[in-house]
Design a protein around this motif. Structure first.
Motif, PDB file in Angstrom:
ATOM      1  N   LEU A  12      77.119  42.035  36.226  1.00 59.98           N
ATOM      2  CA  LEU A  12      76.006  42.987  36.119  1.00 59.98           C
ATOM      3  C   LEU A  12      74.671  42.269  36.193  1.00 59.98           C
ATOM      4  N   VAL A  13      74.596  41.117  35.522  1.00 59.12           N
ATOM      5  CA  VAL A  13      73.357  40.337  35.524  1.00 59.12           C
ATOM      6  C   VAL A  13      73.004  39.938  36.953  1.00 59.12           C
ATOM      7  N   GLY A  14      74.020  39.514  37.702  1.00 63.46           N
ATOM      8  CA  GLY A  14      73.791  39.128  39.095  1.00 63.46           C
ATOM      9  C   GLY A  14      73.212  40.273  39.897  1.00 63.46           C
ATOM     10  N   ILE A  15      73.810  41.437  39.757  1.00 69.48           N
ATOM     11  CA  ILE A  15      73.323  42.593  40.520  1.00 69.48           C
ATOM     12  C   ILE A  15      71.900  42.941  40.090  1.00 69.48           C
ATOM     13  N   ALA A  16      71.673  42.938  38.765  1.00 72.31           N
ATOM     14  CA  ALA A  16      70.333  43.271  38.281  1.00 72.31           C
ATOM     15  C   ALA A  16      69.316  42.261  38.790  1.00 72.31           C
ATOM     16  N   THR A  17      69.710  40.987  38.830  1.00 76.05           N
ATOM     17  CA  THR A  17      68.765  39.968  39.302  1.00 76.05           C
ATOM     18  C   THR A  17      68.425  40.180  40.774  1.00 76.05           C
ATOM     19  N   CYS A  18      69.422  40.550  41.575  1.00 73.79           N
ATOM     20  CA  CYS A  18      69.136  40.842  42.990  1.00 73.79           C
ATOM     21  C   CYS A  18      68.106  41.966  43.093  1.00 73.79           C
ATOM     22  N   VAL A  19      68.303  42.996  42.285  1.00 71.33           N
ATOM     23  CA  VAL A  19      67.360  44.114  42.301  1.00 71.33           C
ATOM     24  C   VAL A  19      65.967  43.631  41.907  1.00 71.33           C
ATOM     25  N   LYS A  20      65.920  42.775  40.879  1.00 70.19           N
ATOM     26  CA  LYS A  20      64.615  42.280  40.412  1.00 70.19           C
ATOM     27  C   LYS A  20      63.945  41.425  41.475  1.00 70.19           C
TER      28      LYS A  20
ATOM     29  N   TRP B  31      88.152  50.022  30.901  1.00 69.93           N
ATOM     30  CA  TRP B  31      87.033  50.341  31.776  1.00 69.93           C
ATOM     31  C   TRP B  31      87.502  50.594  33.181  1.00 69.93           C
ATOM     32  N   SER B  32      86.983  51.653  33.760  1.00 66.28           N
ATOM     33  CA  SER B  32      87.213  51.881  35.181  1.00 66.28           C
ATOM     34  C   SER B  32      85.998  52.644  35.648  1.00 66.28           C
ATOM     35  N   PHE B 433      75.816  41.260  48.243  1.00 61.55           N
ATOM     36  CA  PHE B 433      77.045  41.546  48.976  1.00 61.55           C
ATOM     37  C   PHE B 433      78.225  40.763  48.390  1.00 61.55           C
ATOM     38  N   PHE B 434      78.005  39.480  48.110  1.00 60.44           N
ATOM     39  CA  PHE B 434      79.082  38.693  47.514  1.00 60.44           C
ATOM     40  C   PHE B 434      79.478  39.256  46.145  1.00 60.44           C
ATOM     41  N   LEU B 435      78.473  39.712  45.400  1.00 57.44           N
ATOM     42  CA  LEU B 435      78.774  40.290  44.089  1.00 57.44           C
ATOM     43  C   LEU B 435      79.595  41.569  44.243  1.00 57.44           C
ATOM     44  N   LEU B 436      79.249  42.374  45.247  1.00 57.55           N
ATOM     45  CA  LEU B 436      79.987  43.621  45.440  1.00 57.55           C
ATOM     46  C   LEU B 436      81.439  43.337  45.806  1.00 57.55           C
ATOM     47  N   LEU B 437      81.652  42.251  46.546  1.00 48.61           N
ATOM     48  CA  LEU B 437      83.033  41.896  46.867  1.00 48.61           C
ATOM     49  C   LEU B 437      83.809  41.573  45.594  1.00 48.61           C
ATOM     50  N   LYS B 438      83.094  41.063  44.604  1.00 54.49           N
ATOM     51  CA  LYS B 438      83.729  40.698  43.336  1.00 54.49           C
ATOM     52  C   LYS B 438      83.809  41.879  42.379  1.00 54.49           C
ATOM     53  N   CYS B 439      83.404  43.042  42.843  1.00 57.24           N
ATOM     54  CA  CYS B 439      83.315  44.212  41.970  1.00 57.24           C
ATOM     55  C   CYS B 439      84.639  44.458  41.250  1.00 57.24           C
ATOM     56  N   PRO B 440      84.588  44.710  39.942  1.00 55.66           N
ATOM     57  CA  PRO B 440      85.826  44.944  39.212  1.00 55.66           C
ATOM     58  C   PRO B 440      86.482  46.225  39.722  1.00 55.66           C
ATOM     59  N   ARG B 441      87.675  46.114  40.248  1.00 53.49           N
ATOM     60  CA  ARG B 441      88.306  47.320  40.799  1.00 53.49           C
ATOM     61  C   ARG B 441      89.783  47.299  40.486  1.00 53.49           C
TER      62      ARG B 441
END
Lengths: 514, 529
Positions: A12-20, B31-32, B433-441
């Protein structure tokens, strides 16, 4: 609290940082220059001149820990681009390198927020903890104030979370130390001082060694304060420092009325003036620039209603806090502590002197910890976070950020609604979506029983926000052109003040009934 | 055949439900993605779209191509200039050199649909801020308000064309997938960084032509072939680059027609749809042979050379070894390019004519657009968006391909983005994009478990490749190239990306032949498992 949770938090931190990072070129307020100048002050001047320097109008007016923090950042700033920390040539220096550096420091400082979240999350179940991360990290209020408008609130909330986590776990000494440090960073947090004092007195300083415990706590807190203020005391700067920290020349209301009771009070006064004149022909000697006064200048005396002095404001703040102080005195239980702290921040916001709209974050961010635990709190949180974020809208007045702030608010409301409705198994509609129910029988049993996340009153009120916004954006310019530009702002402020009052009463009820 | 496919999918889904999905839920009941009711699901799709929109809005804050670079500026100025021309001159003069329309200054060189789109956007801007599109005087007009309006023309086009197309594709092609898979597929299509960077950073309207192409693909996979013809023709009429997909559409639709009882009737029906769409689009320019040819002439800029700047394609990627531009004259090169393109696209065409299938069609889209990107004449670095679209559409079926293609496609545009001052968003979106690939699923890529994908999964290969890319980045940003070869690192990046693309192209071609027709591949992948 396993590796999986840490991984999730970091994700989550990574995604938030990208947004920031994407928000770097967004509008930044004069606070940006304020903080840049503080870097210059702390870097170029000896400590004893920090609080007396007047080379710019943006004088240092945060407590010493924050000044030390700026001093620490200035080390990197001088490496990054020496002109940033130049006391004279650096003024209004806003080229790419400064923007990048300062925005970067806010993002880096947020690491403390994530640490605080980790600590406070450790007391919750896994699902609640993960939702808490989401709710805080993507809080649109924090994004707007810290990463667009420009301030360093994120890490302060991190320290607050650390303190609250320690208090909840029964580690009062550590909690007290964190809180003392927090106040030495930003004295606005001192509003929670009374509840900390009462609670620690009754919960920590008890038993056979209560005197000893009291002494330990007092010496710990005093040494933190001494660490902060000691150097300035040594240089004889204390009177000057205090003058900077508590500028009583300022008025009751900030330029843009924060949505609290004083916004309602001021509006009442203005309307009363008009009513008196129209109905009874009584012309009240209105102070200059009466109606716009609250928005453009500083303090305007009231025409009809009695004047409010700082003492009155302080009495009201303490008075409204009394219920939770009394409860903390009678039954100091760790479980209720976070609620009391949030409540005191609410009182400070509602009745405080010269409150900024940004201060509403002080109640929203810690309240999220309660929101993931109970349905009633989740409902209040959803309502409060929308009202509070909406009241921050006037901070970003340029058109290029307009779509961003609206999308942020709507998206956030949607995502927390999804998460809360999943967490508490609530239905979306009170009347019921018959088709959806018929489609899947398994959903039926959950949907019937619980209250919806957004009740009819809240729903109507939130709908009203949309009306106010559409009026301010479309109809007001259409009817009045460029004149009365303060009317939409005033409407926003007053409407949000109604919502805040509703929330405050709700919380008062909660505190009294718990 | 279609029934077969559906059954196979249902069967696969059922199996997946029992093994991976339920197992996953049991393992982590905490969590889901928060959506169990149908309404929550709809809102979840809304949230994904909202996040995609938010990213695009934040990109709009960034600089655009040619910002403040007089006298020719960049693509932003080109689009603005077309709005100016289309609003203030009669339709007949849009593609003609006149006193008011100097074709040397960003003359219109896209097909008529782009011109109409410029006209609509130009009318809107003209109503709100006339100075921004005033005839002749507005050249290089840049201010905060007109930037905001211009950015919104792209944002609104994205919302109106690309988003609905993506939603339609996911709901049609991944109809039988579980909700989380659908959500993931949608986010891969909408959050693909290259398109966001080019449209909302650099400034172009690829969202329209690619959105129409995605809509056409959705129509093809759901067997609405007439709709597909119309949408694809529209896409082609918005940007001629959509011709990269032509072999796939042609081969697949022909293959489908051949399977029918009366193939000729089917072909005629489709042909009439295409012709009608084209006639409507070109109507104002069909008054004479001359005016139609004039427009056509604008669309084929042979004088502009084999490729533009640094493209990760065959010609540019191998130019360090063979100096194509010096060895051959332009007409020879054009013929060479044509021959090579057709040869490269041929295998996937033959496969689709012989055994048309939905999945094969999407792979053919990928392969034919790759063939064009590699070998055709006058290719831009932005053209990598074309092979990217089918790769994202296949997100669930070919995750390995997606994971490799998207990052390198973005990297291949780095020189362009650096020129546009978009380095920060480049890194942010790449990281995202790399983070989205790692998305918990809670689902596994079941289909991907075949021999070929194992190559992609090899960690050593991935780490080496990533390390190479990292070194290239460091060189590019921190090392001064020798003065004799001032574009050395750009050429390195180009060749490096091309090498990756080539492997992916061969892989995708093998994949397409490996999957003979609808319905059979499930059993074959089962054997391997």
């Amino acid at each position: 609290m396993g590796a999986a949770d840490l991984q999730y938090l970091l994700w989550l931190v990574g995604i938030a940082t990208c947004v920031k990072v994407l928000l770097v070129p967004a509008y930044h307020s004069t606070d940006f220059e304020v903080h840049r100048h503080w870097l210059a002050i702390t870097h170029s001047l000896p400590l004893k001149e920090w609080y007396s320097d007047e080379s710019s109008q943006w004088t240092l007016d945060y407590p010493p820990f924050f000044a030390f923090f700026e001093r620490f950042l200035a080390i990197f700033a001088s490496w990054f681009d020496p002109q940033i920390v130049d006391l004279v040539n650096g003024q209004n220096y806003a080229v790419r390198s400064v923007v990048l550096f300062q925005r970067g420091t806010v993002m880096a400082a947020d690491l403390v927020l994530y640490w605080g979240l980790w600590e406070i999350g450790s007391g919750l179940s896994r699902m609640r903890r993960r939702i808490l991360y989401l709710v805080v990290i993507f809080s649109p209020g924090l994004l707007i104030v810290d990463h667009i408008h420009f301030q360093y609130n994120g890490f302060l909330f991190g320290i607050l979370f650390l303190s609250l986590a320690a208090m909840r776990d029964g580690n009062d000494l550590l909690g007290g130390i964190y809180f003392a440090a927090l106040v030495c960073f930003k004295h606005l947090f001192a509003i929670a001082g009374p509840i900390y004092f009462v609670y620690i007195l009754r919960h920590y300083c008890k038993g056979p060694q209560k005197i000893a415990r009291f002494c330990i706590m007092a010496s710990a807190v005093i040494s933190i304060v001494a660490l902060a203020f000691g150097p300035f005391l040594y240089h004889g700067q204390m009177p000057q420092l205090m003058k900077r920290l508590f500028p009583f020349g300022r008025g009751l209301c900030h330029a843009y009325w924060a949505p609290n009771v004083w916004a309602l009070y001021s509006t009442g006064d203005k309307s009363a003036t008009v009513v008196m004149r129209k109905l009874f022909g009584v012309y009240i000697d209105r102070p200059k620039a009466g109606l716009t006064g609250g928005l453009v200048g500083d303090f305007t005396p009231y025409a009809v209603f009695p004047q409010i002095t700082p003492i009155v404001s302080a009495i009201l703040v303490i008075g409204s806090m009394m219920p939770c102080l009394v409860q903390a005195w009678r039954k100091p239980v760790p479980n209720a502590f976070i609620r009391w702290v949030v409540y005191t921040f609410t009182c400070g916001f509602m009745f405080g002197w010269h409150v900024h709209e940004k201060a509403s974050l002080h109640m929203v961010i810690p309240f999220s910890v309660l929101a993931v635990e109970r349905l009633e709190d989740a409902r209040a949180f959803l309502f409060l976070s929308v009202v509070s974020t909406y009241s921050l809208f006037p901070l970003l007045f340029e058109s290029k950020e307009y779509p961003i702030k609206v999308t942020l608010l709507l998206l956030y409301a949607l995502v927390i609604w999804l998460n809360f409705s999943q967490l508490f198994g609530t239905s979306t509609k009170d009347s019921g979506d018959l088709k959806a129910k018929a489609a899947s029988n398994t959903e039926l049993n959950v949907q019937e029983t619980v209250k919806p996340l957004i009740g009819p009153v809240e729903g109507a009120y939130l709908g009203g926000i949309m009306v106010i916004e559409i009026y301010g954006q479309c109809f007001h310019p259409l009817f009045f052109g460029g004149s009365f530009p303060f009317v939409p702002l005033m409407l926003t402020s007053v409407y949000c003040a109604l919502g805040m009052t509703y929330y405050w009463l709700d919380q008062l009820h909660m505190v009294l009934s718990s | 055949m279609l029934e077969f496919a559906k059954e196979a999918r249902i069967w696969r889904m059922a199996e997946e439900d029992e093994t991976t999905v339920r197992h996953a839920y049991k393992e982590s009941p905490s969590w889901s993605w928060p959506a169990t009711t149908s309404m929550q699901r709809k809102f979840s799709f809304g949230a994904i779209c909202g996040f995609a929109l938010l990213l695009r809005m934040m990109l709009s804050l960034q600089p655009y191509s040619g910002a403040g670079v007089a006298p020719k500026y960049g693509d932003y100025e080109a689009q603005r200039h077309w709005m100016e021309i289309t609003v203030h001159t009669p339709v007949k003069e849009w593609y003609v050199n006149t006193t008011n329309n100097d074709l040397r200054y960003w003359g219109l060189d896209y097909p008529p649909l782009t011109a109409y789109q410029s006209w609509i956007h130009g009318r809107i801007i003209h109503a709100l801020e006339p100075a921004a599109v005033a005839l002749n005087t507005s050249r290089g007009h840049e201010d905060a308000r007109s930037k905001f309006l211009m950015r919104w023309t792209v944002l609104s086009s994205d919302i109106l064309v690309f988003f609905p197309a993506a939603l339609a594709f996911v709901s049609l092609y991944y109809k039988l997938a579980i909700f989380e898979e659908q959500a993931w597929a949608l986010s891969m299509i909408l959050l693909q960084p290259a398109l966001i960077l080019i449209d909302h950073g650099h400034f172009q309207f690829n969202c329209i032509s690619l959105g129409l192409a995605a809509g056409a693909a959705a129509a093809v996979v759901s067997r609405h072939e007439l709709v597909a013809c119309v949408l694809y023709s529209l896409s082609l009429n918005h940007k001629q680059m959509s011709a990269y997909y032509a072999p796939a559409f042609f081969a697949h639709l022909l293959g489908r027609c051949i399977q029918r009882r009366s193939p000729v009737f089917g072909v005629v029906k489709l042909g009439i749809m295409v012709l009608t769409t084209f006639t409507i689009c070109w109507w104002p320019f069909l008054s004479s042979r001359h005016s139609a040819l004039q427009v056509l002439n604008r669309l084929a800029p042979f004088e502009r050379g084999l490729y533009e700047d640094y493209v990760a394609n065959f010609w540019c990627g191998t130019s360090m070894l063979i100096k194509w531009k010096q060895l051959f004259s332009v007409p020879v090169l054009a013929r060479l390019a044509l021959g090579a393109t057709i040869t490269a696209a041929l295998p996937s065409m033959v496969q689709q004519i012989r055994a048309p299938s939905a999945r094969g069609f999407l792979l053919a889209m990928l392969n034919s657009s790759f063939a064009f990107y590699f070998f055709s004449f006058q290719v831009h670095e932005k053209s990598v968006l074309l092979p990217l679209l089918p790769a994202t559409l296949l997100a669930l079926e070919e995750p390995g391909l997606l994971q490799w293609l998207v990052p390198y496609a973005v990297v291949s545009m780095l020189p362009l983005l650096r020129r546009d001052d978009l380095v920060l968003p480049y890194f942010a979106l790449l990281a995202l994009f790399f983070l989205l690939l790692k998305c918990p699923r809670h689902f596994e890529y079941k289909i991907a478990e075949d021999k070929l994908i194992k190559i992609f999964r090899a960690p050593i290969l991935r780490n080496c490749s990533l390390a190479g890319a990292a070194i290239l980045h460091l060189l590019y940003f921190y090392v001064q190239p020798p003065p004799r070869y001032s574009f050395l690192f750009e050429a390195f990046i180009t060749s490096y990306c091309f090498a990756h693309f080539l492997v992916l192209f061969i892989y995708a071609n093998c994949k397409q032949w490996y999957v003979p027709g609808d319905g059979q591949w499930v059993s074959s992948s089962k054997k391997i498992n």
